[in-house]
Scaffold this motif. Sequence first.
Motif, PDB file in Angstrom:
ATOM      1  N   ILE A 125       0.841  -1.207   0.000  1.00 37.33           N
ATOM      2  CA  ILE A 125       0.000   0.000   0.000  1.00 37.33           C
ATOM      3  C   ILE A 125       0.871   1.249   0.000  1.00 37.33           C
ATOM      4  O   ILE A 125       0.645   2.187  -0.763  1.00 37.33           O
ATOM      5  CB  ILE A 125      -0.945  -0.008   1.214  1.00 37.33           C
ATOM      6  N   ARG A 126       1.869   1.245   0.841  1.00 33.44           N
ATOM      7  CA  ARG A 126       2.752   2.419   0.920  1.00 33.44           C
ATOM      8  C   ARG A 126       3.538   2.595  -0.376  1.00 33.44           C
ATOM      9  O   ARG A 126       3.741   3.725  -0.840  1.00 33.44           O
ATOM     10  CB  ARG A 126       3.693   2.271   2.118  1.00 33.44           C
ATOM     11  N   GLN A 127       3.970   1.493  -0.972  1.00 37.01           N
ATOM     12  CA  GLN A 127       4.698   1.569  -2.228  1.00 37.01           C
ATOM     13  C   GLN A 127       3.797   2.092  -3.345  1.00 37.01           C
ATOM     14  O   GLN A 127       4.224   2.909  -4.173  1.00 37.01           O
ATOM     15  CB  GLN A 127       5.248   0.196  -2.612  1.00 37.01           C
ATOM     16  N   PHE A 128       2.559   1.622  -3.382  1.00 34.00           N
ATOM     17  CA  PHE A 128       1.609   2.093  -4.385  1.00 34.00           C
ATOM     18  C   PHE A 128       1.407   3.607  -4.260  1.00 34.00           C
ATOM     19  O   PHE A 128       1.453   4.339  -5.260  1.00 34.00           O
ATOM     20  CB  PHE A 128       0.263   1.376  -4.217  1.00 34.00           C
ATOM     21  N   ALA A 129       1.172   4.080  -3.042  1.00 34.76           N
ATOM     22  CA  ALA A 129       0.948   5.519  -2.836  1.00 34.76           C
ATOM     23  C   ALA A 129       2.180   6.328  -3.219  1.00 34.76           C
ATOM     24  O   ALA A 129       2.066   7.391  -3.846  1.00 34.76           O
ATOM     25  CB  ALA A 129       0.565   5.772  -1.375  1.00 34.76           C
ATOM     26  N   GLN A 130       3.341   5.808  -2.870  1.00 31.40           N
ATOM     27  CA  GLN A 130       4.582   6.514  -3.205  1.00 31.40           C
ATOM     28  C   GLN A 130       4.767   6.585  -4.720  1.00 31.40           C
ATOM     29  O   GLN A 130       5.124   7.645  -5.262  1.00 31.40           O
ATOM     30  CB  GLN A 130       5.767   5.803  -2.555  1.00 31.40           C
ATOM     31  N   ASN A 131       4.522   5.481  -5.407  1.00 29.29           N
ATOM     32  CA  ASN A 131       4.666   5.462  -6.869  1.00 29.29           C
ATOM     33  C   ASN A 131       3.673   6.408  -7.532  1.00 29.29           C
ATOM     34  O   ASN A 131       4.003   7.085  -8.517  1.00 29.29           O
ATOM     35  CB  ASN A 131       4.465   4.041  -7.397  1.00 29.29           C
ATOM     36  N   PHE A 132       2.451   6.447  -7.005  1.00 29.46           N
ATOM     37  CA  PHE A 132       1.467   7.358  -7.588  1.00 29.46           C
ATOM     38  C   PHE A 132       1.886   8.816  -7.393  1.00 29.46           C
ATOM     39  O   PHE A 132       1.818   9.624  -8.324  1.00 29.46           O
ATOM     40  CB  PHE A 132       0.084   7.122  -6.959  1.00 29.46           C
ATOM     41  N   LYS A 133       2.335   9.151  -6.208  1.00 30.82           N
ATOM     42  CA  LYS A 133       2.722  10.537  -5.929  1.00 30.82           C
ATOM     43  C   LYS A 133       3.897  10.978  -6.799  1.00 30.82           C
ATOM     44  O   LYS A 133       3.976  12.143  -7.209  1.00 30.82           O
ATOM     45  CB  LYS A 133       3.083  10.687  -4.448  1.00 30.82           C
ATOM     46  N   LYS A 134       4.812  10.054  -7.087  1.00 40.17           N
ATOM     47  CA  LYS A 134       5.977  10.392  -7.916  1.00 40.17           C
ATOM     48  C   LYS A 134       5.583  10.850  -9.311  1.00 40.17           C
ATOM     49  O   LYS A 134       6.325  11.583  -9.974  1.00 40.17           O
ATOM     50  CB  LYS A 134       6.911   9.178  -8.018  1.00 40.17           C
ATOM     51  N   ARG A 135       4.423  10.411  -9.774  1.00 46.29           N
ATOM     52  CA  ARG A 135       3.994  10.753 -11.128  1.00 46.29           C
ATOM     53  C   ARG A 135       3.538  12.201 -11.241  1.00 46.29           C
ATOM     54  O   ARG A 135       3.461  12.748 -12.332  1.00 46.29           O
ATOM     55  CB  ARG A 135       2.882   9.811 -11.565  1.00 46.29           C
ATOM     56  N   GLY A 136       3.216  12.812 -10.121  1.00 42.65           N
ATOM     57  CA  GLY A 136       2.854  14.222 -10.124  1.00 42.65           C
ATOM     58  C   GLY A 136       1.532  14.536 -10.800  1.00 42.65           C
ATOM     59  O   GLY A 136       1.329  15.664 -11.261  1.00 42.65           O
ATOM     60  N   ILE A 137       0.644  13.558 -10.874  1.00 47.19           N
ATOM     61  CA  ILE A 137      -0.661  13.815 -11.481  1.00 47.19           C
ATOM     62  C   ILE A 137      -1.699  14.016 -10.384  1.00 47.19           C
ATOM     63  O   ILE A 137      -1.478  13.650  -9.230  1.00 47.19           O
ATOM     64  CB  ILE A 137      -1.108  12.678 -12.424  1.00 47.19           C
ATOM     65  N   GLN A 138      -2.825  14.602 -10.746  1.00 50.49           N
ATOM     66  CA  GLN A 138      -3.877  14.841  -9.774  1.00 50.49           C
ATOM     67  C   GLN A 138      -4.671  13.563  -9.513  1.00 50.49           C
ATOM     68  O   GLN A 138      -4.564  12.581 -10.247  1.00 50.49           O
ATOM     69  CB  GLN A 138      -4.802  15.954 -10.270  1.00 50.49           C
ATOM     70  N   LEU A 139      -5.467  13.609  -8.451  1.00 47.20           N
ATOM     71  CA  LEU A 139      -6.353  12.497  -8.123  1.00 47.20           C
ATOM     72  C   LEU A 139      -7.699  13.078  -7.703  1.00 47.20           C
ATOM     73  O   LEU A 139      -7.791  13.783  -6.703  1.00 47.20           O
ATOM     74  CB  LEU A 139      -5.774  11.640  -6.991  1.00 47.20           C
ATOM     75  N   HIS A 140      -8.711  12.794  -8.488  1.00 46.35           N
ATOM     76  CA  HIS A 140     -10.025  13.383  -8.250  1.00 46.35           C
ATOM     77  C   HIS A 140     -11.018  12.423  -7.600  1.00 46.35           C
ATOM     78  O   HIS A 140     -11.942  12.854  -6.919  1.00 46.35           O
ATOM     79  CB  HIS A 140     -10.604  13.896  -9.572  1.00 46.35           C
ATOM     80  N   VAL A 141     -10.837  11.126  -7.824  1.00 47.11           N
ATOM     81  CA  VAL A 141     -11.762  10.136  -7.276  1.00 47.11           C
ATOM     82  C   VAL A 141     -10.973   8.922  -6.796  1.00 47.11           C
ATOM     83  O   VAL A 141     -10.146   8.383  -7.539  1.00 47.11           O
ATOM     84  CB  VAL A 141     -12.806   9.693  -8.331  1.00 47.11           C
ATOM     85  N   LEU A 142     -11.241   8.502  -5.571  1.00 48.94           N
ATOM     86  CA  LEU A 142     -10.681   7.268  -5.033  1.00 48.94           C
ATOM     87  C   LEU A 142     -11.844   6.359  -4.662  1.00 48.94           C
ATOM     88  O   LEU A 142     -12.666   6.721  -3.813  1.00 48.94           O
ATOM     89  CB  LEU A 142      -9.824   7.547  -3.794  1.00 48.94           C
ATOM     90  N   ILE A 143     -11.925   5.204  -5.310  1.00 45.35           N
ATOM     91  CA  ILE A 143     -12.996   4.258  -5.017  1.00 45.35           C
ATOM     92  C   ILE A 143     -12.395   3.039  -4.334  1.00 45.35           C
ATOM     93  O   ILE A 143     -11.688   2.233  -4.954  1.00 45.35           O
ATOM     94  CB  ILE A 143     -13.766   3.865  -6.292  1.00 45.35           C
ATOM     95  N   ASN A 144     -12.672   2.931  -3.041  1.00 46.02           N
ATOM     96  CA  ASN A 144     -12.177   1.821  -2.229  1.00 46.02           C
ATOM     97  C   ASN A 144     -13.158   0.658  -2.366  1.00 46.02           C
ATOM     98  O   ASN A 144     -14.105   0.520  -1.584  1.00 46.02           O
ATOM     99  CB  ASN A 144     -12.045   2.271  -0.767  1.00 46.02           C
ATOM    100  N   ASN A 145     -12.913  -0.180  -3.353  1.00 39.55           N
ATOM    101  CA  ASN A 145     -13.853  -1.224  -3.738  1.00 39.55           C
ATOM    102  C   ASN A 145     -13.397  -2.638  -3.375  1.00 39.55           C
ATOM    103  O   ASN A 145     -14.224  -3.502  -3.082  1.00 39.55           O
ATOM    104  CB  ASN A 145     -14.094  -1.141  -5.252  1.00 39.55           C
ATOM    105  N   ALA A 146     -12.114  -2.898  -3.399  1.00 38.14           N
ATOM    106  CA  ALA A 146     -11.612  -4.266  -3.220  1.00 38.14           C
ATOM    107  C   ALA A 146     -12.101  -4.870  -1.906  1.00 38.14           C
ATOM    108  O   ALA A 146     -12.219  -4.176  -0.889  1.00 38.14           O
ATOM    109  CB  ALA A 146     -10.090  -4.277  -3.255  1.00 38.14           C
TER     110      ALA A 146
END
Length: 328
Positions: free
Chosen positions: A106-127
Amino acid sequence: MSVLAYILPLLRLYLIGVKVLLHQLLNSAFTLPVLPRQNGRVAIVTGGSRGLGYETARQLASLGMHVIIASSHEEEGLAAVKRIQEESKDRKVEFLKLDLASLESIRQFAQNFKKRGIQLHVLINNAAVMLVPEKRTEDGFESHFCVNYLGHFLLTNLLLHCLWDSGKDDLFARIINISSSAHYVGDLTLEDLQSTQGYSAHAAYAQSKLAQILFTYRLQQMLTASAAPVTVNAVDPGMVDTDLYRHLWSPARLAKRPVAWLLFRTPAQGAATGVYAAVSPDMEGVGGCYLHNGQRTQSSLASYDEVLQERLWKKSCRLLGLGDSWLA
């Protein structure tokens, strides 16, 4: 564990399932209205490689949204991306690996996403997992509690800055927690969240879904108090014909196929309320709701207990080592 302690949660959960099926028999499935295009906006859908998550990702991509399918099943995830792109070549969808049973993942996923520098408008916690045999994650947590609740709690906290920075006063970022009517029969025991005093898969599943809604309401209170341009809502998709039910009690599993054909929602129908909550103008700036079949409705009495909401939040932060700050 006594026989009664095992049987009672099972009976309570299956009785609430019967109630949901009767509702679905007597009420038409929610139909999405025409929704605005979402070009340039970004969504993450956990568990988006199959079932309800896949349909959610597909519908969001069809609206022009850049969708990131986050799943532990890499082969399925890449296949899901391919299927969605084959429907229309201009759909922007990709796969990123995320294992909600692993805090490191989870922490690695969040870190990788943040490195991309793109925005995040919707988070769907579905799993989600449902009624799985007793198992501990690599971090020592009971699997329902970790995958359905605690992993999403951590992911949301790690991505909250991204959502906050992407929201605007007239166009809020949105968090959607996919829950279940099982929460109505859930009992949350703060002293034994890992079910060490006797394991019932039915009780563990119901507890994890109640925890999701307690988390939803507490987070919305905190976001409102901070004037954050972010909302969070819980969505009950109803009983949907997916492989989530593969661990049903044997007699119920045998009965599922004919019952599902007649009474269960399709994955596309089940995804509709979550998509509505994620992008509809009707939900702009609206948070702290429990939605079922396209309507705001009441969750369980226990879910509105503000003392329990706060205690669960603090306990979750301690379990994850997040300290006193509610922003990771």
